[in-house]
Design a protein around this motif. Structure first.
Motif, PDB file in Angstrom:
ATOM      1  N   GLU A   1      -3.960 -10.090  -0.538  1.00  0.00           N
ATOM      2  CA  GLU A   1      -2.726 -10.744  -0.114  1.00  0.00           C
ATOM      3  C   GLU A   1      -1.482 -10.082  -0.690  1.00  0.00           C
ATOM      4  O   GLU A   1      -0.369 -10.591  -0.534  1.00  0.00           O
ATOM      5  N   GLY A   2      -1.657  -8.959  -1.371  1.00  0.00           N
ATOM      6  CA  GLY A   2      -0.520  -8.209  -1.883  1.00  0.00           C
ATOM      7  C   GLY A   2       0.125  -8.800  -3.113  1.00  0.00           C
ATOM      8  O   GLY A   2       1.239  -8.422  -3.474  1.00  0.00           O
ATOM      9  N   ARG A   3      -0.542  -9.730  -3.790  1.00  0.00           N
ATOM     10  CA  ARG A   3       0.005 -10.323  -5.004  1.00  0.00           C
ATOM     11  C   ARG A   3      -0.430  -9.463  -6.200  1.00  0.00           C
ATOM     12  O   ARG A   3      -1.299  -9.831  -6.978  1.00  0.00           O
ATOM     13  N   VAL A   4       0.209  -8.305  -6.295  1.00  0.00           N
ATOM     14  CA  VAL A   4      -0.204  -7.280  -7.236  1.00  0.00           C
ATOM     15  C   VAL A   4      -0.045  -7.748  -8.686  1.00  0.00           C
ATOM     16  O   VAL A   4      -0.938  -7.537  -9.517  1.00  0.00           O
ATOM     17  N   ASP A   5       1.094  -8.387  -8.989  1.00  0.00           N
ATOM     18  CA  ASP A   5       1.325  -8.827 -10.365  1.00  0.00           C
ATOM     19  C   ASP A   5       0.280  -9.846 -10.804  1.00  0.00           C
ATOM     20  O   ASP A   5      -0.182  -9.839 -11.949  1.00  0.00           O
TER      21      ASP A   5
ATOM     22  N   ARG B   1      -3.749  -2.181 -21.272  1.00  0.00           N
ATOM     23  CA  ARG B   1      -3.275  -1.096 -22.145  1.00  0.00           C
ATOM     24  C   ARG B   1      -3.549   0.270 -21.528  1.00  0.00           C
ATOM     25  O   ARG B   1      -2.804   1.223 -21.755  1.00  0.00           O
ATOM     26  N   SER B   2      -4.630   0.365 -20.754  1.00  0.00           N
ATOM     27  CA  SER B   2      -4.978   1.652 -20.165  1.00  0.00           C
ATOM     28  C   SER B   2      -4.166   1.965 -18.911  1.00  0.00           C
ATOM     29  O   SER B   2      -4.108   3.117 -18.488  1.00  0.00           O
ATOM     30  N   MET B   3      -3.527   0.943 -18.301  1.00  0.00           N
ATOM     31  CA  MET B   3      -2.690   1.165 -17.110  1.00  0.00           C
ATOM     32  C   MET B   3      -1.547   0.148 -17.112  1.00  0.00           C
ATOM     33  O   MET B   3      -1.795  -1.055 -17.116  1.00  0.00           O
ATOM     34  N   SER B   4      -0.326   0.627 -17.111  1.00  0.00           N
ATOM     35  CA  SER B   4       0.833  -0.269 -17.130  1.00  0.00           C
ATOM     36  C   SER B   4       0.965  -0.988 -15.790  1.00  0.00           C
ATOM     37  O   SER B   4       0.370  -0.576 -14.781  1.00  0.00           O
ATOM     38  N   LEU B   5       1.755  -2.057 -15.782  1.00  0.00           N
ATOM     39  CA  LEU B   5       2.000  -2.790 -14.542  1.00  0.00           C
ATOM     40  C   LEU B   5       2.640  -1.883 -13.500  1.00  0.00           C
ATOM     41  O   LEU B   5       2.272  -1.924 -12.314  1.00  0.00           O
ATOM     42  N   GLU B   6       3.577  -1.052 -13.915  1.00  0.00           N
ATOM     43  CA  GLU B   6       4.242  -0.135 -12.974  1.00  0.00           C
ATOM     44  C   GLU B   6       3.241   0.830 -12.352  1.00  0.00           C
ATOM     45  O   GLU B   6       3.258   1.086 -11.140  1.00  0.00           O
ATOM     46  N   ALA B   7       2.355   1.352 -13.183  1.00  0.00           N
ATOM     47  CA  ALA B   7       1.353   2.292 -12.668  1.00  0.00           C
ATOM     48  C   ALA B   7       0.379   1.576 -11.734  1.00  0.00           C
ATOM     49  O   ALA B   7      -0.052   2.136 -10.711  1.00  0.00           O
ATOM     50  N   PHE B   8       0.030   0.333 -12.064  1.00  0.00           N
ATOM     51  CA  PHE B   8      -0.872  -0.442 -11.221  1.00  0.00           C
ATOM     52  C   PHE B   8      -0.222  -0.722  -9.870  1.00  0.00           C
ATOM     53  O   PHE B   8      -0.859  -0.581  -8.817  1.00  0.00           O
ATOM     54  N   ARG B   9       1.064  -1.123  -9.889  1.00  0.00           N
ATOM     55  CA  ARG B   9       1.783  -1.372  -8.627  1.00  0.00           C
ATOM     56  C   ARG B   9       1.803  -0.122  -7.758  1.00  0.00           C
ATOM     57  O   ARG B   9       1.573  -0.164  -6.548  1.00  0.00           O
ATOM     58  N   ARG B  10       2.088   1.018  -8.402  1.00  0.00           N
ATOM     59  CA  ARG B  10       2.177   2.271  -7.667  1.00  0.00           C
ATOM     60  C   ARG B  10       0.830   2.663  -7.052  1.00  0.00           C
ATOM     61  O   ARG B  10       0.756   3.085  -5.889  1.00  0.00           O
ATOM     62  N   ALA B  11      -0.249   2.473  -7.818  1.00  0.00           N
ATOM     63  CA  ALA B  11      -1.584   2.821  -7.327  1.00  0.00           C
ATOM     64  C   ALA B  11      -1.969   1.960  -6.135  1.00  0.00           C
ATOM     65  O   ALA B  11      -2.534   2.450  -5.154  1.00  0.00           O
TER      66      ALA B  11
ATOM     67  N   LYS C   1       0.128   0.434  -4.043  1.00  0.00           N
ATOM     68  CA  LYS C   1       1.011   0.779  -2.931  1.00  0.00           C
ATOM     69  C   LYS C   1       0.584   2.075  -2.251  1.00  0.00           C
ATOM     70  O   LYS C   1       0.643   2.198  -1.020  1.00  0.00           O
ATOM     71  N   GLU C   2       0.124   3.048  -3.054  1.00  0.00           N
ATOM     72  CA  GLU C   2      -0.223   4.363  -2.510  1.00  0.00           C
ATOM     73  C   GLU C   2      -1.623   4.407  -1.913  1.00  0.00           C
ATOM     74  O   GLU C   2      -1.963   5.375  -1.218  1.00  0.00           O
ATOM     75  N   ASN C   3      -2.433   3.372  -2.158  1.00  0.00           N
ATOM     76  CA  ASN C   3      -3.819   3.376  -1.676  1.00  0.00           C
ATOM     77  C   ASN C   3      -4.175   2.050  -1.017  1.00  0.00           C
ATOM     78  O   ASN C   3      -5.117   1.373  -1.442  1.00  0.00           O
ATOM     79  N   PRO C   4      -3.434   1.636   0.009  1.00  0.00           N
ATOM     80  CA  PRO C   4      -3.658   0.305   0.592  1.00  0.00           C
ATOM     81  C   PRO C   4      -5.050   0.122   1.192  1.00  0.00           C
ATOM     82  O   PRO C   4      -5.636  -0.959   1.081  1.00  0.00           O
ATOM     83  N   GLU C   5      -5.597   1.168   1.826  1.00  0.00           N
ATOM     84  CA  GLU C   5      -6.922   1.028   2.437  1.00  0.00           C
ATOM     85  C   GLU C   5      -7.997   0.848   1.376  1.00  0.00           C
ATOM     86  O   GLU C   5      -8.913   0.024   1.531  1.00  0.00           O
ATOM     87  N   ASP C   6      -7.900   1.613   0.294  1.00  0.00           N
ATOM     88  CA  ASP C   6      -8.873   1.464  -0.791  1.00  0.00           C
ATOM     89  C   ASP C   6      -8.786   0.082  -1.412  1.00  0.00           C
ATOM     90  O   ASP C   6      -9.805  -0.533  -1.756  1.00  0.00           O
ATOM     91  N   VAL C   7      -7.562  -0.431  -1.567  1.00  0.00           N
ATOM     92  CA  VAL C   7      -7.371  -1.754  -2.161  1.00  0.00           C
ATOM     93  C   VAL C   7      -8.039  -2.824  -1.305  1.00  0.00           C
ATOM     94  O   VAL C   7      -8.727  -3.707  -1.814  1.00  0.00           O
ATOM     95  N   GLN C   8      -7.845  -2.739   0.021  1.00  0.00           N
ATOM     96  CA  GLN C   8      -8.454  -3.718   0.916  1.00  0.00           C
ATOM     97  C   GLN C   8      -9.982  -3.632   0.882  1.00  0.00           C
ATOM     98  O   GLN C   8     -10.679  -4.650   0.913  1.00  0.00           O
ATOM     99  N   GLU C   9     -10.501  -2.421   0.823  1.00  0.00           N
ATOM    100  CA  GLU C   9     -11.953  -2.239   0.781  1.00  0.00           C
ATOM    101  C   GLU C   9     -12.543  -2.837  -0.490  1.00  0.00           C
ATOM    102  O   GLU C   9     -13.577  -3.511  -0.468  1.00  0.00           O
ATOM    103  N   ILE C  10     -11.863  -2.598  -1.620  1.00  0.00           N
ATOM    104  CA  ILE C  10     -12.333  -3.158  -2.889  1.00  0.00           C
ATOM    105  C   ILE C  10     -12.272  -4.679  -2.840  1.00  0.00           C
ATOM    106  O   ILE C  10     -13.186  -5.375  -3.285  1.00  0.00           O
ATOM    107  N   GLY C  11     -11.181  -5.204  -2.283  1.00  0.00           N
ATOM    108  CA  GLY C  11     -11.036  -6.651  -2.175  1.00  0.00           C
ATOM    109  C   GLY C  11     -12.157  -7.280  -1.369  1.00  0.00           C
ATOM    110  O   GLY C  11     -12.722  -8.304  -1.764  1.00  0.00           O
ATOM    111  N   ARG C  12     -12.496  -6.653  -0.243  1.00  0.00           N
ATOM    112  CA  ARG C  12     -13.582  -7.186   0.584  1.00  0.00           C
ATOM    113  C   ARG C  12     -14.925  -7.098  -0.132  1.00  0.00           C
ATOM    114  O   ARG C  12     -15.770  -7.983  -0.021  1.00  0.00           O
ATOM    115  N   ALA C  13     -15.135  -6.010  -0.859  1.00  0.00           N
ATOM    116  CA  ALA C  13     -16.431  -5.775  -1.507  1.00  0.00           C
ATOM    117  C   ALA C  13     -16.715  -6.792  -2.614  1.00  0.00           C
ATOM    118  O   ALA C  13     -17.857  -7.217  -2.803  1.00  0.00           O
ATOM    119  N   ILE C  14     -15.680  -7.195  -3.341  1.00  0.00           N
ATOM    120  CA  ILE C  14     -15.913  -8.068  -4.493  1.00  0.00           C
ATOM    121  C   ILE C  14     -15.587  -9.528  -4.211  1.00  0.00           C
ATOM    122  O   ILE C  14     -15.785 -10.385  -5.066  1.00  0.00           O
TER     123      ILE C  14
END
Length: 253
Positions: A39-43, A55-65, A67-80
């Motif tokens: 649903e795009g609620r990244v925060d 600690r291993s990935m900042s919020l800014e880096a997570f948001r960017r990742a 945003k840059e990989n929407p198809e992968d994000v949706q696939e992961i969301g469906r899988a889990i």
């Protein structure tokens, strides 16, 4: 692919440290994370990660990742979003003597695994070595035989190869008839033979080996390859393990 692996790793890290696991079941946390991603609620998804993961990935880096990989994000969301069953959350604690204690998270509480009461377990190479050392210290030679591979019990060398009295390694295998049977019996490793050797001529040598293994065990790495494993100790020593009949035994040291 790199993002996908990183995101999965972050999710797994969250399983060990997120407060969500104390307040709700693992599957609830997985579904909440999946919905937030879909649903795009990244925060909100980011807040479900553990302290170590954040600690291993900042919020800014997570948001960017995301945003840059929407198809992968949706696939992961469906899988889990719909796991087949609640995952089993476990933790392994190494105590000062090198023994590993397994804990299982059940019903909102950490509980000790059954292996914690198995003083002479053989389910892993490390557990077998700890059990062997415990049996050695208590002079439980009957128990020590559990850790000896079948070939060595027959007097063919290795762990018990020097414990026989007056017989050459493997001599019984070549005998015929009654004489061969007697030689086979003489080569057979027994608790009495181990006691005679390890409290007799080999006593000082065994004490040195055991002390060196005990000193190395807490921080040692055990390398497993199929049904074999090894652990380095001391100045060039190696404990060789063998998995036989589904349990780990000690082939040599």
């Amino acid at each position: 692919m790199r993002f996908r692996l990183a995101l999965v790793a972050l999710l797994l890290l969250s399983a060990c440290g997120s407060g969500a696991y104390v307040q709700q079941g693992p599957s609830d946390a997985l579904r909440a994370y999946a919905r937030a991603l879909q649903e795009g609620r990244v925060d909100e998804a980011y807040r479900l990660l553990s302290d170590e993961a954040r600690r291993s990935m900042s919020l800014e880096a997570f948001r960017r990742a995301v945003k840059e990989n929407p198809e992968d994000v949706q696939e992961i969301g469906r899988a889990i979003a719909r796991p087949a069953a609640d995952p089993v959350v476990t933790a392994t604690v190494t105590v000062p003597n090198g023994e590993e204690i397994e804990l299982v998270f059940e019903g909102g509480k950490w509980r000790l695994d059954a292996a914690a009461v198995d003083l002479y377990g053989q389910s892993t190479p490390r557990q077998a070595l700890v059990g062997f050392l415990r049996a050695f210290e208590r002079k439980r030679y009957d128990v020590i035989l559990r850790y000896v591979p079948d070939a060595e019990k027959e007097g063919l060398g290795g762990l018990g190869g020097g414990a026989g009295e007056g017989s050459a390694p493997g001599e019984g295998a070549a005998g015929e008839g009654a004489a061969g049977s007697k030689r086979a019996d003489a080569a057979q490793l027994t608790p009495a033979k181990l006691k005679a050797a390890w409290e007799g001529a080999q006593k000082e040598q065994m004490q040195r080996i055991v002390q060196a293994i005990k000193a190395a065990l807490p921080t040692a790495t055990i390398e497993e390859t199929g049904d074999s494993a090894s652990m380095a100790y001391g100045a060039g020593g190696t404990v060789a393990f063998l998995r036989e009949h589904g349990v780990w035994k000690i082939r040599d040291f």
